[in-house]
Design a protein around this motif. Structure first.
Motif, short mmCIF file in Angstrom:
data_model
loop_
_atom_site.label_atom_id
_atom_site.label_comp_id
_atom_site.label_asym_id
_atom_site.label_seq_id
_atom_site.Cartn_x
_atom_site.Cartn_y
_atom_site.Cartn_z
N GLY A 103 -168.91 -23.61 -42.44
CA GLY A 103 -169.44 -24.51 -41.11
C GLY A 103 -169.78 -25.97 -41.49
O GLY A 103 -170.74 -25.85 -42.45
N HIS A 104 -168.99 -26.95 -41.12
CA HIS A 104 -169.48 -28.14 -41.43
C HIS A 104 -170.92 -28.50 -40.79
O HIS A 104 -171.13 -28.07 -39.89
N PHE A 105 -171.66 -29.38 -41.35
CA PHE A 105 -173.01 -29.92 -40.73
C PHE A 105 -172.70 -30.20 -39.35
O PHE A 105 -173.84 -30.23 -38.62
N TYR A 106 -171.73 -30.75 -38.88
CA TYR A 106 -171.49 -31.29 -37.58
C TYR A 106 -170.97 -30.37 -36.59
O TYR A 106 -170.82 -30.81 -35.64
N GLN A 107 -170.64 -29.07 -37.10
CA GLN A 107 -170.23 -28.08 -36.30
C GLN A 107 -171.38 -27.72 -35.18
O GLN A 107 -172.18 -27.58 -35.44
N GLY A 119 -172.52 -26.84 -44.82
CA GLY A 119 -172.64 -28.14 -45.81
C GLY A 119 -171.78 -29.38 -45.54
O GLY A 119 -171.10 -29.29 -44.22
N ASP A 120 -171.75 -30.21 -46.30
CA ASP A 120 -171.03 -31.30 -46.12
C ASP A 120 -169.51 -31.14 -46.55
O ASP A 120 -169.08 -29.89 -46.98
N SER A 121 -168.38 -32.07 -46.40
CA SER A 121 -166.83 -31.60 -46.42
C SER A 121 -166.80 -31.17 -47.83
O SER A 121 -166.10 -30.08 -48.20
N PHE A 122 -167.37 -31.85 -48.91
CA PHE A 122 -167.01 -31.41 -50.18
C PHE A 122 -167.86 -30.21 -50.88
O PHE A 122 -167.18 -29.36 -51.45
N PHE A 144 -158.60 -32.73 -42.12
CA PHE A 144 -158.65 -32.83 -43.67
C PHE A 144 -159.60 -32.23 -44.57
O PHE A 144 -159.25 -32.01 -45.60
N MET A 145 -160.61 -31.80 -43.89
CA MET A 145 -161.64 -30.72 -44.91
C MET A 145 -160.81 -29.48 -45.27
O MET A 145 -160.98 -28.95 -46.11
N ALA A 146 -160.28 -28.91 -44.27
CA ALA A 146 -159.29 -27.92 -44.56
C ALA A 146 -158.42 -28.02 -45.64
O ALA A 146 -158.12 -27.17 -46.31
N THR A 206 -159.36 -43.76 -51.62
CA THR A 206 -159.25 -43.11 -50.35
C THR A 206 -160.46 -42.43 -50.15
O THR A 206 -161.11 -41.72 -51.02
N TYR A 207 -161.16 -42.22 -48.94
CA TYR A 207 -162.31 -41.56 -48.43
C TYR A 207 -161.83 -40.29 -48.39
O TYR A 207 -160.75 -39.89 -48.10
N MET A 208 -162.88 -39.21 -48.68
CA MET A 208 -162.56 -37.88 -48.44
C MET A 208 -161.75 -37.46 -47.12
O MET A 208 -161.10 -36.94 -46.91
N ASN A 209 -162.11 -38.50 -46.09
CA ASN A 209 -161.86 -38.39 -44.72
C ASN A 209 -160.44 -38.88 -44.69
O ASN A 209 -160.41 -40.02 -44.07
N SER A 210 -159.50 -38.23 -45.17
CA SER A 210 -158.07 -38.63 -44.95
C SER A 210 -157.16 -37.58 -45.46
O SER A 210 -157.76 -36.47 -45.93
N VAL A 299 -167.81 -41.67 -34.01
CA VAL A 299 -169.22 -41.36 -33.80
C VAL A 299 -170.16 -42.36 -34.21
O VAL A 299 -171.11 -42.73 -33.72
N HIS A 300 -169.67 -42.70 -35.36
CA HIS A 300 -170.77 -43.50 -36.13
C HIS A 300 -171.02 -44.99 -35.78
O HIS A 300 -171.86 -45.63 -35.84
N ARG A 301 -169.67 -45.33 -35.08
CA ARG A 301 -169.50 -46.76 -34.67
C ARG A 301 -170.66 -46.94 -33.45
O ARG A 301 -171.03 -47.99 -32.85
N VAL A 322 -179.39 -43.96 -41.81
CA VAL A 322 -178.21 -43.94 -41.17
C VAL A 322 -176.98 -43.48 -42.26
O VAL A 322 -177.26 -43.74 -43.37
N HIS A 323 -175.93 -42.98 -41.48
CA HIS A 323 -174.73 -42.89 -42.52
C HIS A 323 -174.11 -44.16 -42.74
O HIS A 323 -173.86 -44.82 -41.87
N PRO A 324 -173.61 -44.04 -44.05
CA PRO A 324 -172.66 -45.38 -44.23
C PRO A 324 -171.41 -45.57 -43.71
O PRO A 324 -170.87 -46.37 -43.83
N GLU A 325 -170.95 -44.60 -42.57
CA GLU A 325 -169.69 -44.84 -41.74
C GLU A 325 -170.53 -45.75 -40.44
O GLU A 325 -169.75 -46.14 -39.84
N CYS A 326 -171.74 -46.13 -40.50
CA CYS A 326 -172.37 -46.98 -39.46
C CYS A 326 -171.91 -48.57 -39.77
O CYS A 326 -171.76 -48.52 -40.90
#
Ligand code: 13P
Ligand code: SF4
Length: 465
Positions: A103-107, A119-122, A144-146, A206-210, A299-301, A322-326
């Motif tokens: 389960g991801h932290f955001y679930q 945990g986080d995606s990685f 992308f996590m799967a 590339t960011y992991m989120n890809s 979300v972060h925007r 804050v998260h660096p996606e902000c």
């Protein structure tokens, strides 16, 4: 009843994410920009014509190629929460060690309740490795996590995404065709010859989120993957080998990281895939150190500098993380920024009685608030929507994929919603991931965080399940 701020920890523990959603549904969540449709069953908005569905990313259009989830069988749509709970627990019990649920932290909490690891995606992709005997890895995160879990797990292990529509709007903002097209234009501009120091004209990061396809692109073109924990280390790696970096898909992570490393904003032009030369001039691209893809997390925007100012007025001494996606202005106004792993560790290490205003997804913030009642922890956004794509994984979907694995007298056991990365993509994608694992912070110690995979968080130590 209205709510103006979700606040847990030392103070009131009234508002669960689900409670907030109920208030949104009733039109009683003051200041919310969420759609009331958020409270509908996830399968209801899969059929919608456009967008990622209700929630913070509903304005983003789903690309044509994104996987779609077929209709969930009626038995799972109509079952009560108690019935689903009993069915999930029974299936888990039957399957035992054959299955691991991540389960991801955001679930959402209703799904996290069944997770073996959070945990986080990685961390979660690596948790799959920690259970090499599990036949099935049920990934309660996004697509992308799967895919990453499939890249890192054994070929015999099946990675399952319970709802195929759980994509990531940011990851979908950079598709392989647009990136190839961008690359061709950059090659035409820069050529391919290295400079006197042996540095090639441009390195793709590339960011992991890809998608796995983009990780594969980076592997094939001398590039690398980064996470929000190691972006600075990875950029330093890329600058040693290239004159400039093409960073996708998240412009904010790229800008915030490069700025912290001293790259001037004028040397970070944006690449908009819908425009010739990405909408920048050839002169700006020639002078660039980092070319930022025009992608973002919906979300972060949403976090703003005004929210930080308000938190400081209402809670003197508050620590804002804050998260660096902000956006950059939000990161600049905060006290600290870091990945989900950084945020959880900072809170765990703080002296009792600390007050935190956090700029990241609401499910994680509320779970941290419940986990650390000795602190006051609240989300910067008074009424923030969850990551609406991850929210699509509902206990009904979890019960559906688990019971399919168990099978029955009438129905042989089967693997549903398996996520498989094809071999031609997987090989170069692993190369890009391995480069990331081998990267080390510069000798000056300028890296932002560890580059090796942090340990996954066993669920018992995180949510007390
Ligand atoms: P992590 O890499 O910290 O899990 O973050 C994933 C994410 O989607 C952030 O928005
Ligand atoms: Fe994607 Fe943003 Fe959701 Fe993370 S929070 S999975 S980046 S949409």
């Amino acid at each position: 009843m209205t709510i103006s701020r979700i606040e847990l920890g030392g103070a009131s523990v009234d508002a669960s994410v689900d409670r907030t959603i109920q208030l949104v549904q009733a039109g009683q969540a003051e200041g919310s920009t969420c759609s009331p449709d958020l409270a509908a069953g996830p399968w209801e908005f899969d059929a919608g014509p456009l967008g990622y569905g209700p929630g913070s990313s509903m304005g983003d259009v789903i690309p044509v190629g994104s996987p779609r989830q077929g209709e969930l069988p009626a038995a799972y749509r109509t079952a009560s929460a108690d019935e689903l709970d009993a069915r999930i627990r029974a299936a888990k019990e039957t399957l035992g060690e054959r299955v691991v649920i991540l389960g991801h932290f955001y679930q959402r909490d209703e799904v996290i309740a069944y997770a073996n690891f959070v945990g986080d995606s990685f961390q979660l992709a690596n948790a799959a490795k920690a259970k090499p005997d599990a036949e099935a890895i049920i990934f309660c995160g996004v697509h992308f996590m799967a895919e990453t879990a499939d890249l890192l797990s054994r070929p015999e292990q099946a990675v399952i995404l319970p709802n195929l529509a759980a994509g990531c709007s940011m990851a979908d903002m950079a598709d392989i065709d647009s990136v190839q097209e961008c690359w061709e234009q950059l090659e035409a501009l820069y050529g391919t010859e290295p400079d006197a120091d042996g540095r090639v004209p441009v390195i793709p990061v590339t960011y992991m989120n890809s998608s796995a396809a983009l990780k594969g692109f980076c592997g094939e073109h001398g590039g690398i993957v980064c996470t929000s924990s190691n972006a600075e280390t990875v950029l330093a790696w890329a600058f040693e080998r290239g004159q400039r970096v093409l960073f996708f898909p998240d412009q904010h992570l790229g800008r915030n990281t490069a700025k912290a490393m001293g790259v001037p904003l004028e040397q970070m032009p944006m690449w908009n895939p819908r425009k010739a030369l990405g909408g920048s001039s050839a002169a700006d691209l020639l002078d660039a150190r980092v070319i930022l893809w025009h992608g973002f997390c919906s979300v972060h925007r949403r976090f703003t500098v005004d929210q930080i100012a308000q938190a400081r007025v209402e809670h003197p001494g508050v620590r804002v993380i804050v998260h660096p996606e902000c956006p950059m202005a939000v990161v600049d106004a905060a006290d600290e920024y870091g990945s989900t792993d950084y945020i959880t560790k900072a809170i765990a290490a703080a002296p009792a009685g600390s007050t935190f205003a956090i700029g990241t997804e609401i499910n994680l913030v509320q779970r941290l608030a419940a986990e650390y009642p000795q602190h006051t922890i609240f989300c910067l956004d008074p009424v923030i929507c969850p990551c609406s794509t991850m929210y699509r994984i509902h206990p009904g979907y979890l019960a559906w994929v688990l019971e399919a694995l168990v099978g029955s007298a009438e129905r042989p056991a089967e693997v549903l919603n398996r996520i498989t990365v094809s071999d031609d993509v997987a090989a170069p994608a692993r190369v890009a991931l391995e480069r990331m694992l081998a990267a080390r912070p510069p000798a000056s110690g300028g890296g932002s965080a560890s580059v090796t995979a942090p340990a996954p968080v066993p669920v018992a130590s995180f949510v007390g399940a």
